[in-house]
Design an enzyme around this catalytic site. Sequence first.
Site, PDB file in Angstrom:
ATOM      1  N   SER A  64       4.786   0.184   5.553  1.00 15.82           N
ATOM      2  CA  SER A  64       3.503   0.158   6.292  1.00 15.82           C
ATOM      3  C   SER A  64       3.288  -1.090   7.129  1.00 15.82           C
ATOM      4  O   SER A  64       2.356  -1.115   7.936  1.00 15.82           O
ATOM      5  CB  SER A  64       2.338   0.292   5.322  1.00 15.82           C
ATOM      6  N   TYR A 240      -6.015  -2.029   2.991  1.00 16.91           N
ATOM      7  CA  TYR A 240      -6.633  -0.776   2.526  1.00 16.91           C
ATOM      8  C   TYR A 240      -7.945  -1.060   1.794  1.00 16.91           C
ATOM      9  O   TYR A 240      -8.764  -1.848   2.270  1.00 16.91           O
ATOM     10  CB  TYR A 240      -5.651   0.017   1.649  1.00 16.91           C
TER      11      TYR A 240
HETATM   12  O1  DON Z   1       4.055   6.609   4.184  1.00 20.46           O
HETATM   13  C1  DON Z   1       4.359   6.046   3.141  1.00 20.46           C
HETATM   14  O2  DON Z   1       3.914   6.394   2.071  1.00 20.46           O
HETATM   15  C2  DON Z   1       5.321   4.869   3.233  1.00 20.46           C
HETATM   16  N1  DON Z   1       6.364   5.143   4.167  1.00 20.46           N
HETATM   17  C3  DON Z   1       4.579   3.650   3.645  1.00 20.46           C
HETATM   18  C4  DON Z   1       3.334   3.373   2.803  1.00 20.46           C
HETATM   19  C5  DON Z   1       3.051   1.939   2.620  1.00 20.46           C
HETATM   20  O3  DON Z   1       3.863   1.077   2.833  1.00 20.46           O
HETATM   21  C6  DON Z   1       1.715   1.611   2.038  1.00 20.46           C
HETATM   22  N2  DON Z   1       1.469   0.194   2.009  1.00 20.46           N
HETATM   23  N3  DON Z   1       1.347  -0.652   1.241  1.00 20.46           N
END
Ligand code: DON
Length: 411
Positions: A64, A240
């Site tokens: 993310s 978040y």
């Molecule tokens: O979409 C997802 O779930 C992952 N590729 C990225 C989510 C993520 O990194 C959330 N952050 N902390």
Amino acid sequence: MTDPLSAALSALLSRHHALSDGQVADYIPELAGADPSDFGISMVSVHGRIYNAGDAEKPFTIQSVSKPFVYALALSELGLARVARHVGFEPSGEPFNAVSLEPETGRPANPLINAGAIVTTSLIAGDADAGFTRIREALSAFAGRALSLDEDVYRSEASTGDRNRALAYLTSSQGVLARPANEATDIYFRQCALEVTATDLAVMGATLANAGINPVTKRRVIGEDVARIVLSVMSTCGMYDHSGEWMVRVGLPAKSGVGGGITAVLPGEFGIGVYSPPLDLQGNSVRGMAALQDTSTRLGLHVFAPATEARTAIAASTMAGNTLSLWLRGELDFIAAEQIARHIHDQVAAFPIGLIALDLTNVTAVRPIAAELLAATGTDMTSRGVRIEPTDPSGFLGTRPGVVRPPPSAG
Ligand code: DON
């Protein structure tokens, strides 16, 4: 010989190494293999100096942390108004993978939750391969080196990422997704699987801190306005449903990823990258957050705790006979111009001044608002019978104090 800041960063890692809370992400199966003891930090200044400690050069997937940088690319390509028809910029107060759309608009609330990130990715022009190439090139420009794809992590997420596919179809049903849902998620999964190091994250953050110019390569990656928008959204949404607490305790715009990375930014000064795979329930690196909170507290980096002694644009001020001499320095913005104007008015009110010698030799730039305020001060002084004589080798001001001409174009 280790420089003092790198040594301080090593000591910081030692203080938090024993922290063993959190779990390595395993909902993307390939991430479960990360070594929970990995821990690295990097700070990169807007002058391009790099300070590393621990596993700062160990590669992991960006996840993310890619989101604000792809948002920057979308803003650069389309502008805020067009992007905002698809994705907002309000904090959602919800987890990163929430099934969440604004009731009135059907848009995801912001580009840093998954729903908003997938929509943002869908806005990048070209077919799936071309779109991903643009994203890879943009993120590489932020990092100052060519980033490569971790194929295993990409395939792992692509084969398990039904929740993200559901979010893509949901946004598509609202008319805010700009390409077919399966194509949008495929590009998004690849974007998340780009390999970076903590140093890369620090350089990427430093590029935002440096108003869009990569301080290592000296290349302009995005415009100043885009950097400002991205940092604003990071400061309200980057962590978040932990974003409020984060701003109170750490006070740096930031973005986390489930690979264990976090980028934090002190605007105008530094980018910081940290890496430690175990995550808390919100999906943020536990040791990474502790290290950043400690760094911010010890180094005094909270954006809302500026030095109480305001920086000054007046390097020196002397009075001899009826002449006030001022030596100015640095970039003259509104704050600097207000200081200079206030100082001139106070001195003229207190002493019988006939001449003000204004030395701009060490001034590096004059913002339009500063030029306007200085010109108004010049006009005011003329009406009081006080002459202003600028020494202005770069030509920031005209020969008459009331007249301002633009600086010569930079070479
Ligand atoms: O979409 C997802 O779930 C992952 N590729 C990225 C989510 C993520 O990194 C959330 N952050 N902390």
